[in-house]
Design a protein around this motif. Structure first.
Motif, PDB file in Angstrom:
ATOM      1  N   HIS A   1      -2.667 -34.413   9.045  1.00 56.38           N
ATOM      2  CA  HIS A   1      -2.127 -35.739   8.770  1.00 56.38           C
ATOM      3  C   HIS A   1      -3.217 -36.746   8.446  1.00 56.38           C
ATOM      4  N   GLY A   2      -4.456 -36.407   8.825  1.00 55.72           N
ATOM      5  CA  GLY A   2      -5.552 -37.337   8.578  1.00 55.72           C
ATOM      6  C   GLY A   2      -6.369 -36.975   7.348  1.00 55.72           C
ATOM      7  N   ALA A   3      -6.354 -35.684   6.965  1.00 61.90           N
ATOM      8  CA  ALA A   3      -7.027 -35.285   5.720  1.00 61.90           C
ATOM      9  C   ALA A   3      -5.976 -34.912   4.691  1.00 61.90           C
ATOM     10  N   GLY A   4      -4.874 -34.356   5.169  1.00 62.48           N
ATOM     11  CA  GLY A   4      -3.765 -34.007   4.287  1.00 62.48           C
ATOM     12  C   GLY A   4      -3.662 -32.515   4.058  1.00 62.48           C
ATOM     13  N   PRO A   5      -2.422 -32.045   3.894  1.00 59.98           N
ATOM     14  CA  PRO A   5      -2.183 -30.604   3.736  1.00 59.98           C
ATOM     15  C   PRO A   5      -2.866 -30.020   2.506  1.00 59.98           C
ATOM     16  N   ASP A   6      -2.976 -30.793   1.422  1.00 61.62           N
ATOM     17  CA  ASP A   6      -3.605 -30.249   0.220  1.00 61.62           C
ATOM     18  C   ASP A   6      -5.062 -29.909   0.483  1.00 61.62           C
ATOM     19  N   ALA A   7      -5.741 -30.828   1.165  1.00 68.60           N
ATOM     20  CA  ALA A   7      -7.150 -30.610   1.482  1.00 68.60           C
ATOM     21  C   ALA A   7      -7.306 -29.403   2.405  1.00 68.60           C
ATOM     22  N   VAL A   8      -6.433 -29.316   3.416  1.00 66.02           N
ATOM     23  CA  VAL A   8      -6.543 -28.212   4.372  1.00 66.02           C
ATOM     24  C   VAL A   8      -6.263 -26.880   3.674  1.00 66.02           C
ATOM     25  N   TYR A   9      -5.242 -26.873   2.843  1.00 66.55           N
ATOM     26  CA  TYR A   9      -4.885 -25.646   2.117  1.00 66.55           C
ATOM     27  C   TYR A   9      -6.069 -25.171   1.279  1.00 66.55           C
ATOM     28  N   SER A  10      -6.693 -26.129   0.602  1.00 64.47           N
ATOM     29  CA  SER A  10      -7.825 -25.802  -0.251  1.00 64.47           C
ATOM     30  C   SER A  10      -8.986 -25.236   0.581  1.00 64.47           C
ATOM     31  N   ALA A  11      -9.195 -25.810   1.753  1.00 62.73           N
ATOM     32  CA  ALA A  11     -10.277 -25.310   2.611  1.00 62.73           C
ATOM     33  C   ALA A  11      -9.938 -23.930   3.168  1.00 62.73           C
ATOM     34  N   LEU A  12      -8.663 -23.716   3.515  1.00 64.16           N
ATOM     35  CA  LEU A  12      -8.266 -22.409   4.052  1.00 64.16           C
ATOM     36  C   LEU A  12      -8.436 -21.319   2.993  1.00 64.16           C
ATOM     37  N   ARG A  13      -8.305 -21.707   1.715  1.00 69.70           N
ATOM     38  CA  ARG A  13      -8.512 -20.728   0.639  1.00 69.70           C
ATOM     39  C   ARG A  13      -9.970 -20.636   0.234  1.00 69.70           C
ATOM     40  N   GLY A  14     -10.837 -21.389   0.928  1.00 64.24           N
ATOM     41  CA  GLY A  14     -12.261 -21.300   0.644  1.00 64.24           C
ATOM     42  C   GLY A  14     -12.695 -22.118  -0.563  1.00 64.24           C
ATOM     43  N   GLU A  15     -11.797 -22.985  -1.066  1.00 62.82           N
ATOM     44  CA  GLU A  15     -12.145 -23.761  -2.257  1.00 62.82           C
ATOM     45  C   GLU A  15     -12.883 -25.060  -1.911  1.00 62.82           C
ATOM     46  N   THR A  16     -12.584 -25.609  -0.754  1.00 65.89           N
ATOM     47  CA  THR A  16     -13.306 -26.796  -0.292  1.00 65.89           C
ATOM     48  C   THR A  16     -14.024 -26.409   0.992  1.00 65.89           C
TER      49      THR A  16
END
Lengths: 454, 301, 276
Positions: free
Chosen positions: A211-226
């Motif tokens: 909620h503080g970084a956002g699901p898009d950012a988290v998703y991207s990090a979980l996929r190793g993109e960020t």
């Protein structure tokens, strides 16, 4: 490096003689079930829940073998399962606190059976939400089934809100104003504590990120993109930590460490705290503290966790599998155990009844408001209609993060809120562990954040 | 590693008159004496006060406890003890604890008295090296043993069995008991044994008919210290026993307290039930308890 | 013949202590997870990692602080209590009994007693406006305090027994010379119980490095690792982090510390020819 098996390890140091002497006393593997019953250990909140589970999910099973249930304490069950598995024993049904924890380790050690062939037989692909089955795969094999499905919500006590003249917040600004004002009026803005369960830290870290970084950012990090060291995460953790150091969670950082769950529930019930940030598993735990059962006329309600950064949606449902269950490979009749697992997780009428009567968390099977009877608690019905209509989802650490990363996030968040570590250092620590585990293929599969739950 | 005098001596002295004290007290019935008594009393309150408070809390209602956790109960709810007894399933726990403690004590006494006799009386080679080994063995981190022991015990069918726990306790507590008993034996006179040997008795007869009766006070001491350790142990108990029907009190109480039953008066009542048997045993046999533990602390190993 | 009598002890010790110890040493050279059926020998890697691991270093530091606390506080209380008791006429046995009671109470129950007393909302914490178990600066000392509560009475009993072995004539002579109780304590009592004092010092150091129960029950090493000891780090690495090999290395280091302390004691004792 020479590779050795555990048996050879045991042989080291002249222990082989000892082991064979001990083995001679009883046939090895007797713990696998001489009387042949399907055994399950589970950690439920109290005696009443244990009795209900035993009667309606264990004894009620009419399969090839009877099922037997042993209750365990929440803080010892994982260790007990590990040691017994390592010793070649353990229950037929192996439970873990979600797909992140231990599942990969148990599977690669050969303790969890591959359930894919039963998936077709029982049509699990149709029964379960696809995201939940996807997260339950290791090496592209289905090794557990999700037995409970949960999300994070913001609880509130309507009477306390009224007394304080406040409304439940939904944006970052509203949230921060709310907490400052509630604190100013002498209340604890958010009832919280981890004395009974250190793992509670990850509920808040997960919320802070989703909620503080956002699901898009988290998703991207979980996929190793960020990377987790991206400023969007560092800022989110820094803000979250500042909420703790301002005393908004639990009253103060030191109180957060010593507040037990009953204290937290009582604070929400008696008006000491207007809000509580926790998961839907609390539905069953809150009951004894409100209304007739507690001898008061207080009630609780909930709403979505507020957005904690501009641009992050105000309604995000964090997805979580609260418990996963697999089949122990040492049980001789794998098909019979899978049949019990199917009963445990897909008998809809039975599951609906447990939700209505005990506020149990159901597995992530397709449930809608219409599945519930008129007796059902409207708050529960509303939850499942909200979830099935969800357009934006978040990722809880115990479902979508690999184990060592998750453990680190739990342990070291305490260092951040006590000022012994900066948010940046914390995020670097997450990144180091995450990249190692990602390289080893240990990150569970996450669904697209805007994909909804269908 | 031995006490020069038998373990009992200092305490026999304490029971007898201590001359310098009396002489001194007669000479100076001073304010200094009063101060000493005041400090000793404060220490006594520090020692026993928390337990008394715990007992009071066990008698409170939850609302009473919520308003005053440091005061006297407003109404004395003796029924808390009965409720705790049933809810925490302490009857079964007490039975299991009794079986486990008695088993451990019996085995430890047999193992330790045989070994202590050999070490104190039969000139065996490597005895002093073995004693060093025992001293080190009783100072190892036992958490380290959990994983290998669990593995071995499960293979042997001793996992989730009270006998399995008894064997572990015997292994863990017997080095200490042996050292204690050995030092006790060294203080015993050897004449009767020599006489029996001269009469042609073999070592087993000497041991069982001459030495054992003399050793009884020492054996009672190690029985008590072992019983205390076995009764209070919880790390191995919580790991090795799975079936709730086989759990000893330490585990029963631990899970009752850890469960979401956050009724502190009931937890206190259960805790008090758990400590009561040892408290009673201690008050009845305290001289033996104290002499045993005192000699163990004086290097009686 | 003698070894026949020793056999039961040797056998039970072999299975419960020696084999598990040897296995732990073997594990400590591997990367075994604790649950896996496979492990690799990694040589000394676990040991070289140890001293770069902040949790291990912090645990070691806390163990040292813990040792210092237990060498000072309970020792002082025990010596004072015993000396005072040795010089009073009435109620000596009563006081000794009362002091000893906490020692026989199980640690699980002790922890429960003190958790309630230290509670920041309803207990002593609320009176003093402190949160003993939640404040990272206080938590380690609070747990040590609770552990000490159950421990110091034992020291009183042991020191008292040792003091009663001192020849009364020494005190009488000192009194003739007009020595204060303070002088008598340092010139007669302390030298008179030196072997006991040294032995308990040794045991205090050993037990301080093995301390586990109270931390495990009261704080699990938290908050923020402020109460972590080597034993709790070992336990967490073995069971939460699935690093049985690494955690065995911690165990081996702890065992080496104990062995070292015992050896130093035995050597000193032999050199000084203490008769205990």
């Amino acid at each position: 490096m020479p590779s050795i098996t555990r048996r050879q390890l045991l042989a080291g140091g002249g222990a082989l003689a000892a082991a064979s002497f001990l083995s001679a006393c009883t046939p090895a593997g007797s713990a696998a079930g001489g009387g042949r019953a399907i055994t399950i250990w589970n950690n439920l909140a109290d005696d009443q829940q244990n009795k209900y589970f035993d009667r309606h999910f264990v004894r009620s099973y009419k399969g090839k073998y009877p099922a037997e249930f042993t209750p365990k304490a929440s803080n010892t069950i994982d260790r007990l399962i590990q040691t017994s598995l390592a010793a070649g024993a353990g229950p037929t049904i192996i439970v873990t606190p979600g797909p992140s924890s231990f599942v990969e380790a148990y599977y690669s050690a050969g303790y969890l059976a591959d359930l894919d062939r039963y998936a077709d037989r029982y049509g699990w692909a149709k029964t379960f939400a696809p995201w939940a089955l996807a997260a339950s795969r290791v090496d592209d094999k289905l090794v557990t089934l999700p037995t409970s499905y949960e999300t994070m919500v913001l609880y509130f006590n309507p009477e306390t809100l009224q007394r304080l003249g406040l409304t439940a917040p939904s944006t970052r600004e509203e949230f921060e104003d709310f907490c400052a004002e509630a604190k100013g009026k002498g209340t604890i803005p958010i009832a919280a504590g981890n004395a009974d369960y250190r793992g509670a830290n990850e509920w808040f870290v997960g919320v802070g990120l989703n909620h503080g970084a956002g699901p898009d950012a988290v998703y991207s990090a979980l996929r190793g993109e960020t990377k987790w060291t991206d400023p969007v995460f560092v800022d989110a953790i820094e803000r979250l930590a500042s909420y703790f150091t301002k005393g908004w969670f639990g009253g103060s950082v030191d109180r957060y460490f010593t507040n037990s769950f009953p204290t937290v529930y009582r604070q929400l019930a008696n008006g000491d705290a207007p809000l509580m940030l926790s998961g839907t598993w609390e539905f069953s735990n809150l009951a004894p503290y409100f209304g007739k059962a507690a001898g008061n006329d207080q009630t609780w309600d909930y709403t979505a966790v507020p957005s904690l950064r501009d641009g992050v949606p105000t309604v995000i449902w964090d997805l979580a599998i609260g418990q996963s269950a697999g089949v122990n490979t040492n049980f001789p009749d794998e098909a019979a155990a899978a049949d019990y697992l199917n009963y445990l997780t897909t008998d809809t009428a039975n599951i609906i009844a447990s939700v209505e009567q005990m506020s149990f968390e159901p597995p992530p099977i397709h449930l809608t408001a219409s599945d519930f009877s008129a007796k059902a608690d409207p708050r529960i019905v509303r939850l499942y209609s909200s979830l099935s209509a969800a357009t934006s989802i978040g990722y809880t650490t115990w479902t979508f993060y690999p184990q060592q990363t998750e453990t680190y996030m739990i342990d070291y968040f305490e260092n951040v809120i006590t000022g012994q570590m900066t948010a940046k250092e914390y995020c670097q620590g997450i990144q180091t562990r995450f990249s190692t585990e990602r390289a080893e293929g240990r990150v569970p599969t996450a669904p697209n954040p805007a994909g909804g739950l269908a | 590693m031995s006490v020069a005098a038998p373990a009992r001596t200092p305490l026999q002295q304490s029971i007898g008159t201590a001359r310098p004290d009396t002489a001194r007290a007669r000479r100076h019935p001073s304010a200094g004496g009063t101060v000493v008594y005041v400090i000793l009393t404060l220490l006594a309150i520090f020692a026993v006060g928390p337990i008394v408070l715990f007992f009071f809390n066990a008698l409170k209602s939850t609302s009473d406890y919520a308003t005053s956790s440091l005061g006297l109960p407003r109404t004395w709810l003796w029924s808390n003890f009965a409720t705790a007894w049933t809810q925490a399933n302490m009857g079964a726990g007490l039975l299991n604890s009794t079986l486990i403690v008695l088993g451990t004590v019996a085995l430890t006494c047999v193992v330790a008295s045989l070994a202590a006799y050999a070490m104190a009386r039969l000139e065996i080679r490597g005895s002093s090296g073995f004693m060093t080994y025992l001293l080190i063995a009783s100072s190892l981190p036992t958490q380290m043993f959990l994983v290998p022991l669990f593995y071995m015990w499960a293979r042997a069918g001793l996992y989730d069995s009270r006998l399995g726990l008894v064997l572990i306790y015997t292994g863990l507590f017997s080095p200490f008991a042996t050292l204690l008993l050995r030092s006790f034996m060294i203080g015993l006179p050897r004449e009767m044994e020599e006489a029996a040997r001269v009469d042609g008795a073999n070592e087993w007869r000497v041991f069982s008919q001459v030495v054992l009766p003399n050793m009884l006070p020492g054996i009672l001491t190690i029985a008590l210290t072992t019983a205390l350790s076995a009764y209070n142990e919880f790390l191995f108990a919580v790991t090795m026993i799975q079936t709730s029907g086989k759990m000893p009190l330490s585990t029963t109480f631990f899970s009752f307290q850890q469960g979401f039953t956050q009724n502190y008066p009931l937890i206190s009542a259960a805790g008090f039930i758990m400590i009561a048997p040892m408290l009673i045993l201690f008050l009845i046999l305290q001289r033996r308890f104290i002499s045993g533990l005192a000699s163990s602390g004086m290097g009686g190993m | 013949m003698g070894w026949v009598f020793m056999l039961p002890l040797v056998i039970v010790n072999l299975f419960v202590v020696l084999i598990p110890s040897v296995l732990s040493i073997v594990y400590s050279f591997t990367d075994w997870s604790g649950i896996s059926t496979r492990a690799r020998f990694v040589g000394l890697q676990n040991y070289t990692t140890l001293f770069r691991d902040p949790e291990f270093v912090q645990g070691l530091l806390h163990n040292i602080l813990w040792t210092v606390f237990f060498l000072i506080v309970p020792m002082a209380m025990g010596l004072f209590g015993a000396f005072a008791l040795s010089r009073i006429r009435r109620f000596r046995l009563l006081f000794r009994t009362l002091y000893f009671i906490p020692y026989i109470v199980a640690s699980v129950v002790n922890a429960s007693i003190w958790r309630s007393i230290l509670d920041p909302d309803s207990g002593v914490g609320s009176l003093l406006h402190i949160n003993p178990l939640g404040d990272t600066h206080l938590a380690l000392w609070s747990v040590a305090f609770v552990n000490n509560w159950a421990w110091w009475g034992f020291l009183v009993v042991v020191f008292l027994a040792a003091m009663q072995g001192i020849d009364p004539a020494l005190y009488e002579a000192a009194q003739m010379d007009g020595a204060s109780p303070f002088r008598q304590f340092f010139s007669i009592t302390l030298p008179g119980i030196r072997p006991t004092f040294a032995f308990l010092g040794l045991m205090t150091i050993i037990w301080s490095f093995l301390a586990f129960d109270y931390v495990y029950i009261l704080t699990q090493g938290g908050p923020a690792g402020s109460t972590d000891l080597l034993s709790t780090v070992l336990y967490r690495d073995a069971f939460s982090n699935l690093q049985a090999g690494y955690s065995s290395a911690i165990g081996v280091v702890m065992a080496l510390i104990s062995t070292l302390v015992v050896t130093v004691y035995l050597v000193v004792r032999r050199v000084r020819k203490w008769e205990i």
